[in-house]
Design an enzyme around this catalytic site. Structure first.
Site, PDB file in Angstrom:
ATOM      1  N   HIS A  84      13.282   5.883 -20.474  1.00 14.79           N
ATOM      2  CA  HIS A  84      12.832   7.423 -20.513  1.00 14.79           C
ATOM      3  C   HIS A  84      11.402   7.612 -20.604  1.00 14.79           C
ATOM      4  CE1 HIS A  84      13.383   6.552 -24.603  1.00 14.79           C
ATOM      5  NE2 HIS A  84      13.110   7.860 -25.055  1.00 14.79           N
ATOM      6  N   HIS A 126       9.883   9.616 -23.122  1.00 11.67           N
ATOM      7  CA  HIS A 126       9.299  10.095 -24.237  1.00 11.67           C
ATOM      8  C   HIS A 126       8.060   9.415 -24.575  1.00 11.67           C
ATOM      9  CE1 HIS A 126      13.216  12.083 -25.985  1.00 11.67           C
ATOM     10  NE2 HIS A 126      12.665  12.858 -24.857  1.00 11.67           N
ATOM     11  N   ASP A 131       6.723   7.696 -26.658  1.00  4.15           N
ATOM     12  CA  ASP A 131       6.732   6.344 -27.299  1.00  4.15           C
ATOM     13  C   ASP A 131       7.206   5.222 -26.491  1.00  4.15           C
ATOM     14  OD1 ASP A 131       8.982   7.718 -27.840  1.00  4.15           O
ATOM     15  OD2 ASP A 131       9.472   6.182 -29.516  1.00  4.15           O
ATOM     16  N   HIS A 132       7.440   5.541 -25.111  1.00  5.96           N
ATOM     17  CA  HIS A 132       8.073   4.519 -24.452  1.00  5.96           C
ATOM     18  C   HIS A 132       7.291   4.465 -22.924  1.00  5.96           C
ATOM     19  CE1 HIS A 132      11.810   3.648 -26.383  1.00  5.96           C
ATOM     20  NE2 HIS A 132      11.567   4.942 -27.045  1.00  5.96           N
ATOM     21  N   HIS A 169      20.501  10.744 -24.815  1.00  5.16           N
ATOM     22  CA  HIS A 169      19.389  11.067 -25.369  1.00  5.16           C
ATOM     23  C   HIS A 169      18.195  11.791 -24.633  1.00  5.16           C
ATOM     24  CE1 HIS A 169      15.822  10.325 -28.328  1.00  5.16           C
ATOM     25  NE2 HIS A 169      15.309   9.631 -27.271  1.00  5.16           N
ATOM     26  N   ASP A 185      16.570   3.866 -26.480  1.00  4.03           N
ATOM     27  CA  ASP A 185      16.713   4.845 -27.465  1.00  4.03           C
ATOM     28  C   ASP A 185      18.276   5.332 -27.315  1.00  4.03           C
ATOM     29  OD1 ASP A 185      14.273   4.509 -28.509  1.00  4.03           O
ATOM     30  OD2 ASP A 185      13.517   6.808 -28.180  1.00  4.03           O
ATOM     31  N   HIS A 215      13.954   0.517 -32.171  1.00  3.19           N
ATOM     32  CA  HIS A 215      13.191   1.265 -33.664  1.00  3.19           C
ATOM     33  C   HIS A 215      14.093   0.497 -34.779  1.00  3.19           C
ATOM     34  CE1 HIS A 215      10.900   3.501 -30.891  1.00  3.19           C
ATOM     35  NE2 HIS A 215      11.916   4.266 -30.427  1.00  3.19           N
TER      36      HIS A 215
END
Length: 268
Positions: free
Chosen positions: A96, A98, A100-101, A185, A207, A252
């Protein structure tokens, strides 16, 4: 024939309060967690699944996550450990978009970018509550300039631009490399499974499930587009792991991550 190898690319770490990481579980206090990408060195190409965060952008937009990242923990730094240049990456797959990806996508400018069709739409036109999560546009700075009625097409595999391939449903994108829909998510979230010659399949949750603790408690994190879908996707990951006798690799999870082998070590 060249055998598939999988490398975990250490991308540094962030921190959030446990009330975010374990929704409505009554837990509090900061918890630091890893962020990483996955390089699949495959006979059909070099694929990276997720590229972590960009340190500067993260510090500017979400400083409360307390990002920590050294130059070695960037995508160029991690690839250098393997004597691989970013230009040699053929495909970037994003679970996805976001921040942090996808923060390292911009370094792989020669790669084709693969994502879920609904995820690309969500990134192009984020809901108000999602704008912060989708704020890193560095890998496609002009994508949001496209008109809203610019259709992406309705086929199972759609070519949006020369650099994007959008998918729907479960897909085998290369021999033994699978994307599974784990929605909730975000609108178009994918998890990844890789089959290898000498070990059990590796199933990367992204996630759809942050950690083993989330899975054990069947407790989702905060910040999901659809909480019911997220819970269903967490159960789907459990079912997929059982069906394929796969090892789950969480996105995570500091405790699990400590036992993962990181680049330059390869899983084969």
């Amino acid at each position: 024939m060249k055998k598939t190898k999988v490398y975990l690319l250490d991308g540094g770490s962030m921190a959030l309060d446990r009330s975010y990481l374990y929704l409505n579980a009554g837990l509090t206090g900061d918890e630091r967690f890893p962020v990483y990408g996955v390089l699949i060195d495959h006979p059909e190409g070099r694929f990276i699944f997720d590229t972590g965060f960009d340190f500067g952008h993260t510090c500017e937009t979400v400083p409360f996550t307390k990002p920590s990242q050294t130059p070695v923990q960037t995508i160029p730094g991690q690839l250098d450990l393997l004597r691989v240049r970013p230009s040699e990456i053929t495909h970037v797959i994003n679970s996805h978009y976001h921040i942090d990806h996808c923060g390292g996508n911009k370094h792989c400018s020669h790669a084709t970018t693969i994502c879920h069709k609904c995820e690309l739409e969500a990134f192009r036109f984020p809901q108000e509550s999602e704008k912060l999560g989708y704020s890193d546009t560095s890998f496609a700075p002009h994508l949001r300039d496209q008109p809203a009625d610019d259709a992406l097409g309705s086929g199972e595999l759609d070519i949006f631009t020369p650099r994007f391939e959008t998918l729907t449903g479960d897909q085998e994108i290369a021999k033994g490399v699978y994307l599974f829909e784990t929605l909730g998510h975000t609108a178009g979230h994918y998890s990844l499974m890789v089959k290898l010659a000498h070990r059990r399949p590796m199933l990367f949750t992204a996630d759809a499930c942050y950690s083993q603790k989330n899975l054990d408690m069947m407790c989702i994190q905060a910040g999901n587009r659809d909480e019911d879908q997220t819970r269903a996707s967490m159960q789907r990951l459990k079912d997929l792991a059982e069906l394929h006798d796969a090892d789950l690799f969480f996105s995570h999870d500091a405790e699990s991550y400590a036992n993962y082998q990181k680049a330059p070590y390869a899983y084969t």
